[in-house]
Motif scaffolding. Sequence first.
Motif, PDB file in Angstrom:
ATOM      1  N   MET A   1       0.831  -1.205   0.000  1.00  0.00           N
ATOM      2  CA  MET A   1       0.000   0.000   0.000  1.00  0.00           C
ATOM      3  C   MET A   1       0.867   1.257   0.000  1.00  0.00           C
ATOM      4  O   MET A   1       0.636   2.191  -0.771  1.00  0.00           O
ATOM      5  CB  MET A   1      -0.929   0.000   1.218  1.00  0.00           C
ATOM      6  CG  MET A   1      -1.980   1.120   1.199  1.00  0.00           C
ATOM      7  SD  MET A   1      -1.386   2.688   1.898  1.00  0.00           S
ATOM      8  CE  MET A   1      -1.336   2.284   3.647  1.00  0.00           C
ATOM      9  N   PHE A   2       1.913   1.273   0.831  1.00  0.00           N
ATOM     10  CA  PHE A   2       2.786   2.439   0.877  1.00  0.00           C
ATOM     11  C   PHE A   2       3.620   2.553  -0.406  1.00  0.00           C
ATOM     12  O   PHE A   2       3.931   3.667  -0.846  1.00  0.00           O
ATOM     13  CB  PHE A   2       3.691   2.385   2.105  1.00  0.00           C
ATOM     14  CG  PHE A   2       3.001   2.769   3.384  1.00  0.00           C
ATOM     15  CD1 PHE A   2       2.422   4.024   3.522  1.00  0.00           C
ATOM     16  CD2 PHE A   2       2.913   1.880   4.450  1.00  0.00           C
ATOM     17  CE1 PHE A   2       1.776   4.393   4.693  1.00  0.00           C
ATOM     18  CE2 PHE A   2       2.270   2.244   5.624  1.00  0.00           C
ATOM     19  CZ  PHE A   2       1.693   3.496   5.740  1.00  0.00           C
ATOM     20  N   LEU A   3       3.968   1.425  -1.012  1.00  0.00           N
ATOM     21  CA  LEU A   3       4.656   1.468  -2.302  1.00  0.00           C
ATOM     22  C   LEU A   3       3.749   2.079  -3.371  1.00  0.00           C
ATOM     23  O   LEU A   3       4.201   2.856  -4.215  1.00  0.00           O
ATOM     24  CB  LEU A   3       5.087   0.055  -2.714  1.00  0.00           C
ATOM     25  CG  LEU A   3       6.266  -0.549  -1.951  1.00  0.00           C
ATOM     26  CD1 LEU A   3       6.501  -1.992  -2.394  1.00  0.00           C
ATOM     27  CD2 LEU A   3       7.536   0.276  -2.165  1.00  0.00           C
ATOM     28  N   MET A   4       2.464   1.724  -3.315  1.00  0.00           N
ATOM     29  CA  MET A   4       1.498   2.295  -4.248  1.00  0.00           C
ATOM     30  C   MET A   4       1.406   3.808  -4.062  1.00  0.00           C
ATOM     31  O   MET A   4       1.381   4.569  -5.043  1.00  0.00           O
ATOM     32  CB  MET A   4       0.120   1.669  -4.034  1.00  0.00           C
ATOM     33  CG  MET A   4      -0.971   2.250  -4.905  1.00  0.00           C
ATOM     34  SD  MET A   4      -2.619   1.886  -4.287  1.00  0.00           S
ATOM     35  CE  MET A   4      -2.650   2.798  -2.749  1.00  0.00           C
ATOM     36  N   VAL A   5       1.365   4.266  -2.816  1.00  0.00           N
ATOM     37  CA  VAL A   5       1.320   5.700  -2.536  1.00  0.00           C
ATOM     38  C   VAL A   5       2.568   6.379  -3.101  1.00  0.00           C
ATOM     39  O   VAL A   5       2.487   7.462  -3.692  1.00  0.00           O
ATOM     40  CB  VAL A   5       1.207   5.949  -1.018  1.00  0.00           C
ATOM     41  CG1 VAL A   5       1.401   7.427  -0.697  1.00  0.00           C
ATOM     42  CG2 VAL A   5      -0.146   5.478  -0.505  1.00  0.00           C
ATOM     43  N   THR A   6       3.729   5.735  -2.945  1.00  0.00           N
ATOM     44  CA  THR A   6       4.967   6.291  -3.469  1.00  0.00           C
ATOM     45  C   THR A   6       4.887   6.485  -4.985  1.00  0.00           C
ATOM     46  O   THR A   6       5.269   7.533  -5.515  1.00  0.00           O
ATOM     47  CB  THR A   6       6.154   5.365  -3.140  1.00  0.00           C
ATOM     48  OG1 THR A   6       6.208   5.150  -1.724  1.00  0.00           O
ATOM     49  CG2 THR A   6       7.475   5.980  -3.607  1.00  0.00           C
ATOM     50  N   VAL A   7       4.360   5.478  -5.672  1.00  0.00           N
ATOM     51  CA  VAL A   7       4.242   5.549  -7.127  1.00  0.00           C
ATOM     52  C   VAL A   7       3.290   6.669  -7.535  1.00  0.00           C
ATOM     53  O   VAL A   7       3.581   7.471  -8.441  1.00  0.00           O
ATOM     54  CB  VAL A   7       3.755   4.205  -7.698  1.00  0.00           C
ATOM     55  CG1 VAL A   7       3.402   4.337  -9.178  1.00  0.00           C
ATOM     56  CG2 VAL A   7       4.824   3.134  -7.514  1.00  0.00           C
ATOM     57  N   LEU A   8       2.142   6.773  -6.862  1.00  0.00           N
ATOM     58  CA  LEU A   8       1.158   7.796  -7.218  1.00  0.00           C
ATOM     59  C   LEU A   8       1.694   9.208  -6.959  1.00  0.00           C
ATOM     60  O   LEU A   8       1.464  10.122  -7.760  1.00  0.00           O
ATOM     61  CB  LEU A   8      -0.136   7.573  -6.438  1.00  0.00           C
ATOM     62  CG  LEU A   8      -0.960   6.340  -6.838  1.00  0.00           C
ATOM     63  CD1 LEU A   8      -2.175   6.199  -5.937  1.00  0.00           C
ATOM     64  CD2 LEU A   8      -1.391   6.427  -8.296  1.00  0.00           C
ATOM     65  N   VAL A   9       2.403   9.378  -5.868  1.00  0.00           N
ATOM     66  CA  VAL A   9       2.976  10.699  -5.572  1.00  0.00           C
ATOM     67  C   VAL A   9       4.048  11.051  -6.599  1.00  0.00           C
ATOM     68  O   VAL A   9       4.113  12.192  -7.093  1.00  0.00           O
ATOM     69  CB  VAL A   9       3.556  10.737  -4.143  1.00  0.00           C
ATOM     70  CG1 VAL A   9       4.325  12.034  -3.911  1.00  0.00           C
ATOM     71  CG2 VAL A   9       2.438  10.606  -3.118  1.00  0.00           C
ATOM     72  N   ALA A  10       4.891  10.084  -6.951  1.00  0.00           N
ATOM     73  CA  ALA A  10       5.907  10.327  -7.975  1.00  0.00           C
ATOM     74  C   ALA A  10       5.252  10.706  -9.298  1.00  0.00           C
ATOM     75  O   ALA A  10       5.715  11.617 -10.008  1.00  0.00           O
ATOM     76  CB  ALA A  10       6.784   9.086  -8.153  1.00  0.00           C
ATOM     77  N   LEU A  11       4.151  10.042  -9.635  1.00  0.00           N
ATOM     78  CA  LEU A  11       3.445  10.346 -10.873  1.00  0.00           C
ATOM     79  C   LEU A  11       2.822  11.740 -10.843  1.00  0.00           C
ATOM     80  O   LEU A  11       2.765  12.418 -11.870  1.00  0.00           O
ATOM     81  CB  LEU A  11       2.373   9.289 -11.133  1.00  0.00           C
ATOM     82  CG  LEU A  11       2.908   7.927 -11.585  1.00  0.00           C
ATOM     83  CD1 LEU A  11       1.820   6.872 -11.498  1.00  0.00           C
ATOM     84  CD2 LEU A  11       3.455   8.001 -13.001  1.00  0.00           C
ATOM     85  N   SER A  12       2.349  12.151  -9.674  1.00  0.00           N
ATOM     86  CA  SER A  12       1.782  13.496  -9.582  1.00  0.00           C
ATOM     87  C   SER A  12       2.859  14.548  -9.850  1.00  0.00           C
ATOM     88  O   SER A  12       2.597  15.573 -10.482  1.00  0.00           O
ATOM     89  CB  SER A  12       1.147  13.721  -8.200  1.00  0.00           C
ATOM     90  OG  SER A  12       2.125  13.892  -7.190  1.00  0.00           O
TER      91      SER A  12
END
Length: 275
Positions: free
Chosen positions: A214-225
Amino acid sequence: MLKTRVITALLLLAVLLPTLFLLPTFYLGAFFLVAMIIASWEWSRMIAPGAKWAAWLYAVFCLVIILFLLGMKAVSWQFSVLMMAALFWLFVAPFILAKGMNLPFEKWKPFYSIIGLIILPATWFALVFLRELGLIFLLSSITLVWVADIGAYFIGKAFGKHKLAVNISPGKSIEGALGGLVLCYLYALLCVLYLPLGDTLFGAWAIRFGWVPMFLMVTVLVALSVFGDLFESQLKRLAGVKDSSHLLPGHGGVLDRVDALLPTMPIAALLAGLV
């Protein structure tokens, strides 16, 4: 300037909030559709600023693509658009950003024209899909982008020393981006702890895959933003404009407000589909 920004923001909220909470889902889809069509018009104006009629045709073409995919009622086609957008943001956008301001813009204009007709419709379908999963599901996903942006701004102002992409966006710092990421970790944690688990992307992933994914997913989404923000900044600098348009006094254009959503929403929709 600040007063103008606040007034514009309040007027937008006066339209958005009743649409979100008081009207049927159809009206929210229509609101998002208008926003994406305006963004496509702005996109075309940046690529070819002298071709005014071309911008209107581009916006109409974007609308036709969305309506065609809706009319076909083929989920696989809509999924394909989301996948193409995701592949672009994950594998092509980093390459383009790495070029900085050394990109031969004239040669790349056809590419920008095509990719805009993929990522803008994909964002609309993603927003509508996330709304179908629930209002909280949609708002919590969008809020992640806002938390990342606000956190990066204030933490960057206070502690930023190392530039993230000095040639593209001199105001952004590595410290700000990392600070925004930490705040997003906290935000996702609060969503899991205090909201029904199935009502947010973070809770759904924590149940299905566990905390670390879940935290890895958050990392990816923030990087994409961050990618989305930098990608639009790069396009504006290459086109020689400060804002995508002047439709929103104090804020620039619609594209300036949704740039970070362009990569995050399609991929958030795909990630939601996994659970």
